[in-house]
Design an enzyme around this catalytic site. Structure first.
Site, short mmCIF file in Angstrom:
data_model
loop_
_atom_site.label_atom_id
_atom_site.label_comp_id
_atom_site.label_asym_id
_atom_site.label_seq_id
_atom_site.Cartn_x
_atom_site.Cartn_y
_atom_site.Cartn_z
N GLU A 128 0.85 -1.19 0.00
CA GLU A 128 0.00 0.00 0.00
C GLU A 128 0.89 1.25 0.00
O GLU A 128 1.83 1.33 0.79
CB GLU A 128 -0.91 0.03 1.22
N GLY A 268 3.22 2.43 10.49
CA GLY A 268 3.08 1.78 11.78
C GLY A 268 2.76 0.32 11.61
O GLY A 268 3.32 -0.55 12.29
N GLU A 305 -5.63 -2.60 12.74
CA GLU A 305 -5.31 -3.44 11.58
C GLU A 305 -6.24 -4.64 11.49
O GLU A 305 -6.62 -5.06 10.40
CB GLU A 305 -3.85 -3.86 11.62
N GLU A 327 -9.85 4.22 6.06
CA GLU A 327 -9.03 4.66 7.18
C GLU A 327 -9.82 5.46 8.21
O GLU A 327 -9.69 5.22 9.41
CB GLU A 327 -7.83 5.47 6.67
#
Length: 882
Positions: A128, A268, A305, A327
């Site tokens: 991504e 992250g 996630e 998101e």
């Protein structure tokens, strides 16, 4: 200033792909410098394509092409064209066909950390947003969904663990010390969700039983020797899986769920289907090595996630303009999870602080963009606080408007309609309209208009009629590309407090009760009349921060003190304290040092004292009340002609005044909350937070006893939370004690690549005059590497974004240093380089001298030849019209 900017991509130009890929077969032969990738693509023309019979153009970057086969036939080089970004086949069948492509890549040389790379001996992918095109030629866009089968072959000694998406279906040994593994993901996904990991890794395993009775095998893979630091992440994962079943009815859909922690990672973490890849700083924790803030981050990001499995994977985004769809929604979900796991008010304060610190300046500067941008040059630049944090606030406003049950109904309809699809924001919002019979047409402006609305409110009370009239005016300032704005649909949650401190029942002029205390502001100027108000009330507006707006309302200091003591909405009680502190600090900043009264701030401190002594309130909440607004908060409030030195001096003075005024209470808190026994639970973390907040204020008094207490706090610390807190405070003070502590911390932790980042960060954020020289020296330190994102963030990123005094030095040296580092990093990792420019985002609001020097540094970056698209886009926007 004119700059050569690459051609932008626009939302309005979206067209469906000319071709679709139904099945993908990938075969990897891993090698450090020459990995072979063989892809088999089952393709067909897209019936929804605007034009038929178009050439097939596949995305690809930094690839060495082997051979190409079409329906089993090897193509001559004349049958296709290869550019630096595409493989183009002018003619392909107008019926389903199979395309096979062989490529070669060099993982060891991939310092951009996008695509397939190798770090610390581990093969890892990051696809991504557009990393898959660095692995093989492909239709690398989110609206092309396919079922993937992946075969990985590697040297068994070098990479005994071979992982990919989906479920494992086959393993075996080969000649020459090699082995292989085959994985199949039954759920169609876009290429950005592909993942592969190979290396010498150890697994911490467990199982989770779903609500339907299936057992899911869970695994967290880490470097050997780090297994003992995975327990919290595994526990967080299980709690997140259960929460998603209970709150949204969403059950996991594969037989296995794996997480891999790697040390070199631009982000992250990444939600690849069934194989999440994490920066190891967000997995590996223990009381000795990680602070409470890191424990909370691990809990939040592991949940985030995992939640993407449905909001991002099962339903993905049609194009990258819809990034907020996955998101913003998933940030909202992880915030709700954390609120349920911890204290809801404290979590809300933390979320709003994050929004105001990072997103509000973005909205107010040259990088302002809508939650759903309408144009971009480099998509990596739009992984922003606006897309994530403001995107989450937009979702939260929908819940505020339709209610919790209505929100669940809308989410259920969203999954029913769009499971397995690449969706748009319009499709998402339509589900809430249809499920709740509500019109959200005007609300869609939140996705289209940039900037932070301001609500200017006034309350008038008519004693004779027992009526309170609230007038609300929307102010929508121009932002780049949007000089004029339409009025927004803003849910405003409010209360009116009577003289006894109790909430008054809210009824509109027609007698209608105000449901949940929420009114919707939809006009540029709007008046709400409340009846049966027995006496002049004190307004409590924007309760729970019901919308991401600035609020202006005429409240006296006494009103703020009243709200601090009585507001039933604990968030607004904190907000009143924060507003009072900012008001006091603003007065100090505007008052010349020689004219300041030593007692300035005592009234605020005394009002604060009543709250911190209230033991009915959670320690974590009381700790938040004791945290003064940051220097960045103050700069945001002042907004123009900012002098970072003046802000620093004012905050330092108020810290001292509060410490002196509340000294006895703070000493009692420090003595009462023992930190010797560690538990990561919210209550224990809250007690440590309160004790450390007291320590901060006591240390600001600067007496010999206070200095000794601070030093003693470090040496007696039994956990990283306390040790790191003292380390930062001492590094900010300097002197012999600070040097001893910094040296001791280094000797203890120089062998741990994660913990030593705290050592770098403490020095990078010190406001002392010698900090820049120290940071420059640390860039040459053996434990620092410019190619390691975590080290760059710890040292350079913290200096640029978390040290306003030294980054904004009046001689401009801080700007020059960061600009030099950006150019150096841009040569191999443009994504990280662009993010290091964040410290400049509010440069136009500085006082004239600093403003001139910041512009000069940015212009030096802009005129450099060979800039990446990432840095070019950011620096060009920062300099537009400058």
């Amino acid at each position: 200033m004119k700059t050569d900017v690459p051609r932008p991509i626009r939302l309005k130009d979206y067209t469906p792909p000319d071709y679709l890929i139904d099945k993908v077969g990938l075969d990897f032969a891993l090698d450090p410098t020459r990995t072979r990738v063989f892809s088999r693509l089952e393709m067909r023309p897209n019936p929804a394509a605007k034009k038929k019979g178009q050439p097939l153009s596949l995305d690809g970057e930094n690839l060495e092409l082997g051979e190409v086969r079409l329906d089993g036939k090897v193509l001559e080089a004349s049958a296709y064209e290869v550019t630096d970004r595409h493989l183009i086949l002018p003619r392909v069948p107008r019926k389903p066909f199979t395309l096979e492509i062989e490529t070669f890549i060099n993982p060891e040389a991939n310092k951009a950390l996008q695509g397939l790379y190798r770090s610390r001996g581990i093969y890892c992918t990051q696809c991504e947003a557009q990393g898959f095109r660095r692995i093989t030629y492909f239709l690398d866009r989110p609206d092309v969904l396919a079922v993937y089968t992946t075969r990985i072959e590697a040297n068994a000694e070098e990479a005994p663990v071979l992982l990919s998406n989906g479920n494992p279906v086959e393993r075996g040994t080969l000649a020459d010390g090699k082995h292989y593994a085959v994985w199949k993901d039954p759920h169609p996904k876009p290429s950005y969700l592909f993942a592969l990991v190979g290396g010498n890794l150890s697994a911490v395993t467990s199982t989770f039983r779903t609500r339907s009775g299936r057992n899911v095998d869970l695994g967290i893979y880490v470097e050997p020797g780090k297994e003992s630091r995975c327990g919290w992440a595994m526990d967080s994962l299980k709690r997140a899986m259960r929460w998603d079943e209970e709150r949204f009815g969403l059950e996991y859909d594969l037989d296995v769920f794996n997480i891999v922690a790697v040390s070199d990672f631009n982000m992250g973490a990444m939600e690849n289907k069934g194989l999440n890849i994490f920066n190891d700083r967000l997995i590996l924790v223990s009381p000795e090595t990680a602070t409470d803030a890191v424990y909370e981050a691990v809990e939040s990001v592991v949940a985030h996630e995992y939640f993407h499995n449905w909001t991002g994977n099962r339903i993905t985004c049609r194009d990258w303009f819809q990034l907020c769809l996955k998101e913003g929604l998933t940030v909202y979900r992880d915030e709700e999870f954390s609120a349920d796991e911890r204290d809801r008010t404290v979590q809300r304060i933390a979320d709003v602080r994050q929004l105001k610190t990072h997103q509000f300046p973005e909205d107010a500067g040259p990088l302002a963009h809508p939650v759903r941008p309408d144009t971009y040059i480099e998509i990596n630049n739009f992984y922003t606080a606006t897309v994530y944090e403001k995107g989450a606030e937009v979702i939260r406003m929908i819940e505020t408007i339709v209610g919790r049950e209505g929100f669940r109904a809308g989410m259920d309809l969203y999954f029913e309609r769009h499971d397995g699809q690449a969706a748009t924001v319009e499709q998402f919002v339509k589900c809430f309209e249809d499920a709740n019979n509500v019109d959200l047409g005007q609300f869609m402006l939140w996705y289209k208009q940039a900037g932070t609305p301001e609500l200017i409110c006034s309350l008038d009370y008519n004693e004779t009629r027992k009526e309170a009239k609230l007038t609300v005016e929307q102010v929508l300032n121009p932002t780049p590309g949007q000089p004029t704005k339409r009025p927004m649909d803003i849910p405003l949650k409010l209360g009116l407090l009577g003289g006894n401190g109790q909430d008054i029942d809210l009824k509109l002029a027609d007698g209608t009760p105000v449901k949940n205390g929420v009114v919707r502001v939809r006009k540029r100027k709007q008046t709400f009349r409340f009846v049966d108000v027995p006496s002049k009330p004190v307004p409590s507006l924007l309760r729970g921060f019901s919308a991401p707006v600035k609020l202006t309302v005429d409240l006296s200091d006494r009103d703020l003190e009243f709200l601090m003591a009585n507001d039933s909405d604990l968030f607004n009680r904190w907000q009143a304290a924060n507003t009072y502190a900012i008001r006091t600090l603003t007065t100090l900043v505007k008052t010349p040092t020689t004219s300041r009264r030593p007692a300035e701030g005592i009234a605020y401190a005394k009002a604060l004292g009543a709250t911190i002594r209230d033991e009915t309130l959670q320690p974590a909440y009381r700790a938040e009340m004791l945290r003064l607004p940051s220097e960045a908060d103050m700069a945001r409030e002042i907004a123009h002609n900012i002098d970072p030195d003046a802000i620093h001096r004012a905050r330092k003075q108020l810290l001292r005044v509060v410490g002196e005024t509340l000294g006895d209470a703070l000493e009692d808190i420090y003595a009462s909350y023992d930190s010797s026994k560690f538990s990561p639970d919210a209550a224990s973390a809250g007690r440590r937070a309160l004790r450390n907040a007291a320590l901060t204020l006591l240390s600001a008094r600067n007496s010999a006893a206070d200095k000794a207490r601070l030093v003693d706090h470090y040496w007696k610390a039994t956990n990283m939370t306390d040790a790191a807190h003292a380390l930062y405070l001492l590094a900010a003070r300097g002197g012999a004690d600070a040097k001893k502590v910094l040296d001791d911390f280094y000797e203890r932790w120089k062998g741990d690549h994660l913990v030593i980042d705290t050592w770098f960060a403490a020095q990078a954020t010190s406001p002392l005059p010698g900090t820049l020289a120290r940071v420059k020296a640390l860039t040459k330190h053996p434990l620092f590497s410019l190619t390691t994102p975590n080290k760059v963030r710890a040292l350079i990123g913290n200096f640029a974004s978390m040290n306003p005094v030294q980054f904004n030095r009046p001689d401009g040296a801080g700007y020059d240093f960061v600009a030099e580092q950006v150019l150096a990093i841009d040569k191999f990792n443009p994504q990280i380089a662009a993010r290091m420019l964040a410290g400049f985002r509010s440069w136009r609001e500085l006082e004239p001298g600093r403003r001139k020097l910041a512009r000069k540094a940015l212009r030096e970056v802009a005129k450099t030849k060979g800039l990446s698209r990432d840095v070019t886009e950011i620096v060009s926007k920062m300099l537009e019209a400058a």
